[in-house]
Design a protein around this motif. Structure first.
Motif, PDB file in Angstrom:
ATOM      1  N   GLY A  71      -3.009 -66.677 -59.645  1.00 21.90           N
ATOM      2  CA  GLY A  71      -2.905 -65.713 -60.662  1.00 21.90           C
ATOM      3  C   GLY A  71      -1.441 -64.597 -60.415  1.00 21.90           C
ATOM      4  O   GLY A  71      -0.885 -64.779 -59.264  1.00 21.90           O
ATOM      5  N   LYS A  72      -1.023 -64.154 -61.237  1.00 24.23           N
ATOM      6  CA  LYS A  72       0.700 -63.636 -60.996  1.00 24.23           C
ATOM      7  C   LYS A  72       0.019 -61.867 -61.346  1.00 24.23           C
ATOM      8  O   LYS A  72      -0.692 -61.575 -61.817  1.00 24.23           O
ATOM      9  CB  LYS A  72       0.867 -64.281 -62.191  1.00 24.23           C
ATOM     10  CG  LYS A  72       1.443 -65.359 -61.774  1.00 24.23           C
ATOM     11  CD  LYS A  72       2.420 -66.006 -62.449  1.00 24.23           C
ATOM     12  CE  LYS A  72       2.795 -67.298 -62.502  1.00 24.23           C
ATOM     13  NZ  LYS A  72       3.812 -67.977 -63.330  1.00 24.23           N
ATOM     14  N   PHE A  73       1.204 -60.562 -60.152  1.00 25.86           N
ATOM     15  CA  PHE A  73       0.796 -59.614 -60.623  1.00 25.86           C
ATOM     16  C   PHE A  73       2.138 -58.678 -60.655  1.00 25.86           C
ATOM     17  O   PHE A  73       2.952 -59.663 -59.920  1.00 25.86           O
ATOM     18  CB  PHE A  73      -0.268 -58.676 -59.755  1.00 25.86           C
ATOM     19  CG  PHE A  73      -1.290 -60.135 -59.113  1.00 25.86           C
ATOM     20  CD1 PHE A  73      -2.902 -60.079 -60.104  1.00 25.86           C
ATOM     21  CD2 PHE A  73      -1.410 -60.806 -58.698  1.00 25.86           C
ATOM     22  CE1 PHE A  73      -3.464 -61.243 -59.701  1.00 25.86           C
ATOM     23  CE2 PHE A  73      -2.012 -61.985 -58.303  1.00 25.86           C
ATOM     24  CZ  PHE A  73      -3.426 -61.497 -58.650  1.00 25.86           C
ATOM     25  N   ASP A  74       2.796 -57.794 -61.586  1.00 23.80           N
ATOM     26  CA  ASP A  74       3.533 -57.042 -61.933  1.00 23.80           C
ATOM     27  C   ASP A  74       3.620 -55.415 -60.846  1.00 23.80           C
ATOM     28  O   ASP A  74       2.298 -55.395 -61.385  1.00 23.80           O
ATOM     29  CB  ASP A  74       3.772 -56.921 -63.226  1.00 23.80           C
ATOM     30  CG  ASP A  74       3.878 -58.392 -64.060  1.00 23.80           C
ATOM     31  OD1 ASP A  74       4.765 -59.275 -63.957  1.00 23.80           O
ATOM     32  OD2 ASP A  74       3.513 -58.338 -65.596  1.00 23.80           O
ATOM     33  N   ASN A 119       9.387 -63.348 -57.288  1.00 27.54           N
ATOM     34  CA  ASN A 119      10.772 -63.056 -58.537  1.00 27.54           C
ATOM     35  C   ASN A 119      11.097 -64.307 -57.989  1.00 27.54           C
ATOM     36  O   ASN A 119      11.911 -64.696 -57.549  1.00 27.54           O
ATOM     37  CB  ASN A 119      11.739 -62.386 -57.600  1.00 27.54           C
ATOM     38  CG  ASN A 119      10.877 -61.562 -58.826  1.00 27.54           C
ATOM     39  OD1 ASN A 119       9.633 -60.849 -59.537  1.00 27.54           O
ATOM     40  ND2 ASN A 119      11.623 -60.043 -58.569  1.00 27.54           N
ATOM     41  N   GLY A 120      10.127 -66.029 -56.887  1.00 24.19           N
ATOM     42  CA  GLY A 120      11.357 -66.982 -56.994  1.00 24.19           C
ATOM     43  C   GLY A 120      11.135 -67.061 -55.353  1.00 24.19           C
ATOM     44  O   GLY A 120      11.477 -67.937 -54.793  1.00 24.19           O
ATOM     45  N   THR A 121      10.798 -66.173 -54.288  1.00 29.08           N
ATOM     46  CA  THR A 121      11.042 -65.881 -53.270  1.00 29.08           C
ATOM     47  C   THR A 121       9.647 -66.272 -51.855  1.00 29.08           C
ATOM     48  O   THR A 121       8.740 -65.344 -53.128  1.00 29.08           O
ATOM     49  CB  THR A 121      11.878 -64.972 -52.610  1.00 29.08           C
ATOM     50  OG1 THR A 121      13.592 -64.255 -53.184  1.00 29.08           O
ATOM     51  CG2 THR A 121      11.510 -65.154 -50.565  1.00 29.08           C
ATOM     52  N   ILE A 181       4.343 -60.879 -58.767  1.00 30.52           N
ATOM     53  CA  ILE A 181       3.566 -61.364 -57.588  1.00 30.52           C
ATOM     54  C   ILE A 181       2.698 -62.663 -57.949  1.00 30.52           C
ATOM     55  O   ILE A 181       1.574 -62.625 -58.373  1.00 30.52           O
ATOM     56  CB  ILE A 181       3.076 -60.542 -56.716  1.00 30.52           C
ATOM     57  CG1 ILE A 181       3.966 -59.578 -55.745  1.00 30.52           C
ATOM     58  CG2 ILE A 181       2.550 -60.843 -55.884  1.00 30.52           C
ATOM     59  CD1 ILE A 181       4.208 -58.384 -55.918  1.00 30.52           C
ATOM     60  N   ALA A 182       3.147 -64.143 -57.357  1.00 31.18           N
ATOM     61  CA  ALA A 182       2.051 -64.552 -57.397  1.00 31.18           C
ATOM     62  C   ALA A 182       1.346 -65.034 -56.032  1.00 31.18           C
ATOM     63  O   ALA A 182       2.063 -65.555 -54.974  1.00 31.18           O
ATOM     64  CB  ALA A 182       2.606 -66.526 -58.370  1.00 31.18           C
ATOM     65  N   ASN A 201       5.739 -73.941 -55.737  1.00 31.63           N
ATOM     66  CA  ASN A 201       6.425 -72.859 -56.688  1.00 31.63           C
ATOM     67  C   ASN A 201       5.184 -72.158 -57.498  1.00 31.63           C
ATOM     68  O   ASN A 201       4.262 -72.560 -57.024  1.00 31.63           O
ATOM     69  CB  ASN A 201       6.642 -73.335 -58.098  1.00 31.63           C
ATOM     70  CG  ASN A 201       6.366 -74.504 -58.428  1.00 31.63           C
ATOM     71  OD1 ASN A 201       4.895 -74.715 -58.825  1.00 31.63           O
ATOM     72  ND2 ASN A 201       7.427 -75.924 -58.818  1.00 31.63           N
ATOM     73  N   ALA A 202       5.819 -71.215 -58.286  1.00 31.04           N
ATOM     74  CA  ALA A 202       4.455 -70.122 -58.340  1.00 31.04           C
ATOM     75  C   ALA A 202       4.260 -71.039 -59.619  1.00 31.04           C
ATOM     76  O   ALA A 202       3.062 -70.480 -60.786  1.00 31.04           O
ATOM     77  CB  ALA A 202       4.971 -68.973 -58.828  1.00 31.04           C
ATOM     78  N   GLN A 203       4.296 -72.019 -60.443  1.00 31.95           N
ATOM     79  CA  GLN A 203       3.806 -72.001 -61.658  1.00 31.95           C
ATOM     80  C   GLN A 203       2.019 -72.522 -61.839  1.00 31.95           C
ATOM     81  O   GLN A 203       1.548 -72.597 -63.026  1.00 31.95           O
ATOM     82  CB  GLN A 203       4.565 -73.789 -62.210  1.00 31.95           C
ATOM     83  CG  GLN A 203       5.576 -73.831 -61.316  1.00 31.95           C
ATOM     84  CD  GLN A 203       6.330 -72.736 -62.823  1.00 31.95           C
ATOM     85  OE1 GLN A 203       5.778 -72.430 -64.190  1.00 31.95           O
ATOM     86  NE2 GLN A 203       7.321 -72.030 -62.472  1.00 31.95           N
TER      87      GLN A 203
END
Length: 233
Positions: free
Chosen positions: A43-46, A1-3, A28-29, A37-39
């Motif tokens: 991979g990104k995971f919820d 979430n950006g942290t 979660i990236a 940043n996460a751009q």
């Protein structure tokens, strides 16, 4: 979430346990080490963490591989210490996508992590913190040895929780076994049997042992028909 939770994490290394907000949906990236940043994430995971639980999280997979993409795997009953101060508690994570389903046996205790597939956790085995333990991996439901690793002296880990995890080495393609402690300390457990691991579990394989060798070296060939004996050592 950006942290930013971890910076420049080394593949195969661990981190100490940290407090994370519970009950909040998390994105979660996993991003390149020099990212800001996460751009550009691999991979990104919820995931949403439950309150008052202890989690162990492993990122595993192969970049740009549709069959085994990078994923996050969570175990929600992790231990920061052994349940018995006179024992060592072991958790196992199977992180090699090339392996078939396996059994892991810790000798001489003969405790068994049975039927572990890629991306799965098996836990916990609680071993008395005395003597040493050798770790051997077999094809599920058989005594077909896939890999064997050096004996681990248990006394230094008395009262601790140890996570064992396998990973495929990028350069060699072989499987390595690592141990992570609750404080983030990570170390490799060296193989005693060098293996040529087939992608097809029923295919030919070669076991070379002991490793290292002095005056005698054994080469054991498995699953090769008589008509295929045209190999050289």
């Amino acid at each position: 979430n950006g942290t930013r939770f971890s910076n420049d994490a080394i593949p195969g290394a661990a981190m100490p346990f940290k407090y994370i907000p519970a009950g909040i949906p998390m994105n979660i990236a996993v991003s390149p080490f020099n990212s800001l940043n996460a751009q550009s994430a691999y991979g990104k995971f919820d995931f949403t963490f439950d309150n008052l639980k202890t989690y162990l999280a492993v990122s595993a997979g192969i970049r740009n591989d549709a069959l085994h993409p990078l994923q996050m795997f969570f175990y929600n009953a992790a231990q920061e210490a052994s349940v018995d101060t006179g024992h060592v508690s072991f958790l196992f994570f199977q992180g090699n996508p090339d392996w078939p389903m396996v059994d892991v046996r810790i000798s001489p205790f003969n405790d068994l992590f049975a039927g572990i597939s890629y991306g799965a956790f098996k836990g916990y085995q609680h071993l008395k913190a005395s003597g040493s333990a050798a770790i051997r991996v077999y094809e599920f439901g058989s005594m077909n040895l896939i890999a064997a690793f050096a004996s681990l002296d248990l006394a230094p880990y008395k009262g601790q929780s140890v996570t064992l995890f396998t990973k495929r080495e990028v350069q060699s393609g072989h499987t390595s076994l690592w141990a992570a402690l609750a404080d983030g300390t990570t170390f490799q457990i060296m193989p005693t049997v060098a293996t040529a691991e087939p992608l097809d579990p029923a295919g030919p394989s070669v076991l070379v042992f002991p490793n290292p060798a002095t005056s005698e070296l054994n080469v054991q060939v498995q699953n090769i028909a008589d008509s295929e004996l045209g190999y050289q050592v």
